[in-house]
Design an enzyme around this catalytic site. Structure first.
Site, mmCIF file in Angstrom:
data_model
loop_
_atom_site.group_PDB
_atom_site.id
_atom_site.type_symbol
_atom_site.label_atom_id
_atom_site.label_comp_id
_atom_site.label_asym_id
_atom_site.label_seq_id
_atom_site.Cartn_x
_atom_site.Cartn_y
_atom_site.Cartn_z
ATOM 1 N N ASP A 466 56.222 62.550 27.781
ATOM 2 C CA ASP A 466 57.171 63.428 28.338
ATOM 3 C C ASP A 466 56.816 63.284 29.918
ATOM 4 O OD1 ASP A 466 54.277 64.363 28.188
ATOM 5 O OD2 ASP A 466 54.729 66.338 27.439
HETATM 6 C C1 LAN Z 1 46.777 66.799 28.460
HETATM 7 C C2 LAN Z 1 47.672 67.506 29.703
HETATM 8 C C3 LAN Z 1 49.039 67.176 29.678
HETATM 9 C C4 LAN Z 1 49.757 67.205 28.262
HETATM 10 C C5 LAN Z 1 51.148 67.228 28.215
HETATM 11 C C6 LAN Z 1 51.751 66.276 29.174
HETATM 12 C C7 LAN Z 1 51.800 68.452 28.654
HETATM 13 C C8 LAN Z 1 51.681 67.126 26.970
HETATM 14 O O1 LAN Z 1 53.162 67.473 26.897
HETATM 15 C C9 LAN Z 1 51.167 65.808 26.192
HETATM 16 C C10 LAN Z 1 49.576 65.779 26.239
HETATM 17 C C11 LAN Z 1 49.014 66.073 27.720
HETATM 18 C C12 LAN Z 1 49.180 64.776 28.298
HETATM 19 C C13 LAN Z 1 47.649 66.254 27.363
HETATM 20 C C14 LAN Z 1 46.842 65.886 26.236
HETATM 21 C C15 LAN Z 1 45.332 66.146 26.178
HETATM 22 C C16 LAN Z 1 44.682 66.497 27.476
HETATM 23 C C17 LAN Z 1 44.377 65.398 28.179
HETATM 24 C C18 LAN Z 1 45.572 67.367 28.113
HETATM 25 C C19 LAN Z 1 45.876 68.834 27.477
HETATM 26 C C20 LAN Z 1 44.690 67.919 29.271
HETATM 27 C C21 LAN Z 1 43.221 67.948 28.602
HETATM 28 C C22 LAN Z 1 43.496 67.277 27.431
HETATM 29 C C23 LAN Z 1 42.017 66.406 26.857
HETATM 30 C C24 LAN Z 1 41.924 65.911 25.576
HETATM 31 C C25 LAN Z 1 40.931 67.069 27.414
HETATM 32 C C26 LAN Z 1 39.594 66.744 26.982
HETATM 33 C C27 LAN Z 1 39.132 66.971 25.651
HETATM 34 C C28 LAN Z 1 39.084 66.119 24.430
HETATM 35 C C29 LAN Z 1 39.348 66.826 23.266
HETATM 36 C C30 LAN Z 1 39.019 64.794 24.699
#
Ligand code: LAN
Length: 748
Positions: A466
């Site tokens: 996205d």
């Molecule tokens: C994110 C942030 C952005 C998010 C969007 C782009 C909004 C989404 O549409 C796709 C997935 C994504 C890229 C995403 C995946 C998981 C993340 C990276 C996070 C929510 C930010 C933090 C999270 C990450 C997994 C945090 C660390 C924790 C773990 C469980 C490893």
């Protein structure tokens, strides 16, 4: 002011106990001395200026002041009389938060398990923090403690063992005395929750590295899984990327049973974390002992059985095989570090990778130095202290949305004064697109990155479906919809982005987050991290699906000769997936924002792309009815993060501006024919606008892995400006009867 990384022993003054005031209301380190340095394509590093000369040479700017919660001094604006004027006022304010290099920076806190990982990992690896960083991290933890003294999984969550145990250890390592009232209260809460034996798996793991939990209390994390043939359905390369990239360094560290040398702090923590005598704990029976408040996904029988078998294997593992597995895991860790300039996928795997590299190569090496430098990219100063962000920022995501808002509302063209801001944003976007694939990307199990955008910066280097969509959409809006912009992103680079998007569509038409779905959802039975749900594999998401196909439609208009049949098919299949994903009540479950309002904002746009609106499609109509059914008496919408945990609408106690904007945008995409509900929502959003054009921070906006909330503070600008800037025209058209207003759905 500049950081010269050097290793510090854990008993050096860099980690010595600190005198901490009992109240955390006032800053511990003078807020007029913090500066956000933006460099290298959007890197964020907060600096504390020690001397008056430095302060004089580097004045604090509006971006610094805003994010620190200091008065910005921006003027009071004439009160908006129309939604459009309110949008303009919003941007009058928000333009000042754009960084010099063209992107919008911002806080990305929320999860409460990230800061402890950074602190514990640094402590183990002989890395220090500045005194001001330590003080403000302590202050942040004090400010985020719940009434009962504990901490939750995220800033709005109830106290859990994971949150309380991890943050207790962090606050102690950072220098708070065990007898400080905050530590005493937290410890009491932790003991009430049963003590740290019941901390969830990731807590057990961190504590074992630190030497305050026995390895025998962990379920096995065998590196040998990396040696399985790739085609096997359970090979880790098929897992969701965040899980496998965290599993990777964990498996290395488990394989070598890393434990930090014992010191006084370790001995003290062994006393403090447990109500019982540490040395009498029966560790093997702690493997599946998880505090009940933490449990979101309990272990499956299959997982528990597998863990038993793997425990037996640990007693007879073959040293040469273990060595091969550990070496291969180390190689993959190195590639991850190098491909991301030591940012890594997120701060969780980054800190585990750091400990692994520290184990492998010590401190006199490039890896240690780079890890120490890039660690600061995650540390963010907010009004309540210093936190650790979920990623190294949300640069692309926030920039992409506000640009679309400006172009779609007409603010981009209405007023020449915004041109420099748009040009700067285009320049930043141009530099943020990845143009190559990562090194060794096939061997490292990575998806292509050529043409992609990531969520934060180019350097972080991960394709997100996205983000690629929203990024390239913003580029096309700037380059193809405005007449005053250059075209730095060539046609072939736009095609690369389109190719990347198309490469990410799953067979049933949906789009997942970083990669194609590589294994079935049955893999969830092996979910070892008790606090999250739906993490083991990729899933299709309504949000990602929409962000992926909307740029395809825009691209098709401007460049009709490139892969047009593929694009048509992709859109058609994506809409089929969205039909199937709609709940019987008419909503879609949001996975990355809260929750139904977020997903509706996306899904209705996709439907509109293929002409499905209120009057033409039962899906769109049901979505409108679902949303209207949730509208509150004050005209707005408000749902709690618990909607995501429970997969059903849970009212928030307050109406939320951002969610109201999503709902109204969704109604507009669906061409909802009644003006009145929309007008009431708009009034609510306008009433909450502050005199300087901004909006106050309300409840947390985002979520991940079903259970963990995460902040998107820039949303209160991008979505308000976007909605308000569009809605005036929409209502006018509605009233001039371009389509039906009588609600029989047969207008148009
Ligand atoms: C994110 C942030 C952005 C998010 C969007 C782009 C909004 C989404 O549409 C796709 C997935 C994504 C890229 C995403 C995946 C998981 C993340 C990276 C996070 C929510 C930010 C933090 C999270 C990450 C997994 C945090 C660390 C924790 C773990 C469980 C490893």
């Amino acid at each position: 002011m500049s950081f010269t990384p050097h290793a510090v022993a854990r008993d050096s003054p860099a980690w010595s106990p600190l005198e901490i005031p009992h109240s955390s209301d006032e800053p511990f380190a003078d807020y007029t001395r913090w500066r956000l340095k933006v460099s290298d394509g959007g890197r964020h590093v907060w600096h504390f200026l020690k001397t008056d000369e430095e302060v004089a040479a580097w004045p604090q700017n509006t971006v610094d002041k805003y994010w620190l919660g200091l008065p910005t001094g921006l003027p009071t604006l004439p009160k908006a009389k129309t939604p459009y004027e309110a949008a303009r006022n919003g941007y009058e304010f928000y333009q000042h938060l754009q960084s010099e290099d063209g992107h919008w920076s911002g806080e990305y806190g929320g999860p409460m398990f990230l800061l402890p990982g950074v602190v514990i990992g640094s402590y183990i690896s002989n890395m220090s923090f500045t005194l001001e960083e330590r003080l403000e991290m302590i202050r942040y933890l004090m400010n985020k403690a719940n009434e009962d003294g504990g901490w939750g999984l995220h800033i709005e969550g109830p106290s859990s063992m994971f949150g309380t145990g991890m943050n207790y250890v962090a606050i102690r390592l950072l220098g708070m005395d065990a007898e400080h009232p905050v530590a005493v209260k937290a410890r009491a809460r932790m003991h009430e929750l049963g003590g740290a034996t019941g901390v969830p798996a990731w807590g057990k793991f961190w504590f074992s590295l630190l030497g305050v939990y026995d390895w025998a209390g962990n379920n096995p994390v065998p590196p040998e899984l990396w040696l399985l043939p790739d085609w096997l359905p359970i090979h880790p390369h098929r897992w969701w990327i965040h899980v496998r990239q965290v599993f990777l360094p964990m498996s290395y560290l488990y394989g070598v049973r890393f434990v930090m040398p014992e010191n006084d702090m370790v001995l003290a923590l062994r006393e403090e974390l447990y109500p019982e005598n540490y040395y009498k704990i029966h560790w093997p029976s702690q493997r599946n002992h998880i505090c009940s408040v933490d449990l979101y996904s309990s272990h499956s029988k299959l997982y528990d059985m597998l863990a038993e078998v793997l425990c037996l294997y640990e007693n007879c593992s073959l040293p040469p095989l273990r060595k091969r597995a550990v070496d291969w895991a180390y190689q993959l860790i190195k590639w991850e570090d190098e491909n991301t300039s030591y940012q890594d996928l997120a701060p969780v795997n980054k800190m585990f990778n750091l400990v692994a590299r520290f184990h492998g190569e010590g401190i006199e090496c490039e890896a240690w130095r780079m890890h120490e430098l890039r660690r600061r990219d995650f540390m963010w100063m907010g009004p309540q202290g210093m936190m650790v962000c979920g990623t190294n920022g949300s640069q692309l995501w926030d920039t992409g949305f506000i640009i679309q808002a400006l172009v779609e509302t007409g603010l981009a063209t209405e007023d020449k004064q915004y041109r420099p801001s748009l040009l700067k944003a285009l320049d930043w976007l141009d530099k943020s697109q990845m143009q190559d694939n990562p090194k060794h990307f096939e061997k490292a199990y990575r998806h292509r990155t050529k043409g992609a955008f990531g969520f934060s910066t180019k350097e972080q280097g991960y394709t997100v479906s996205d983000c690629t969509g929203e990024g390239i959409k913003a580029v096309m809006y700037l380059q193809n919809h405005l007449d005053f912009t250059p075209k730095p992103v060539s046609e072939s680079r736009i095609q690369d982005a389109i190719d990347t998007i198309l490469s990410l569509q799953n067979s049933d038409g949906g789009f997942a987050s970083y990669e194609l779905i590589r294994a079935g959802s049955w893999m969830e039975m092996l979910n070892p991290a008790e606090v999250f749900g739906n993490i083991m594999v990729e899933y299709n998401y309504p949000e990602c699906t929409t962000s992926a196909i909307t740029p395809l439609a825009i691209f098709r208009k401007h460049y009709p000769n490139y892969r047009s049949a593929d694009i048509d098919l992709a859109i058609k299949n994506a809409v089929k997936y969205l039909h199937a994903a709609q709940t019987p009540e008419g909503g879609w479950i949001g996975n990355w924002g809260i929750c139904f309002t977020y997903a509706a904002f996306f899904a209705t746009e996709s439907l509109a792309l293929v002409g499905e609106t209120y009057s033409t499609s039962q899906y769109s109509r049901k979505a409108c009815e679902f949303l209207i059914g949730k509208q509150r008496a004050d005209g707005g919408w408000g749902e709690s993060y618990q909607s995501c945990e429970r997969n059903e609408w849970v009212e928030h106690k307050d109406t939320q501006v951002v969610q109201s904007c999503w709902a109204i945008m969704a109604l507009m995409y669906a061409k909802y024919p009644h003006a009145e509900p929309i007008e009431r929502g708009v009034k609510m959003v306008m009433d909450r606008q502050l005199p300087d054009g901004s909006w106050a921070q309300e409840a947390i906006e985002g979520v991940f892995n079903k259970s963990c909330a995460i902040s998107y503070p820039n949303f209160k600008f991008s979505f308000t400006i976007w909605m308000l800037g569009k809605v005036g025209r929409y209502l006018e058209e509605l009233k001039s009867s371009n389509f039906s207003t009588n609600g029989n759905g047969k207008g148009q």
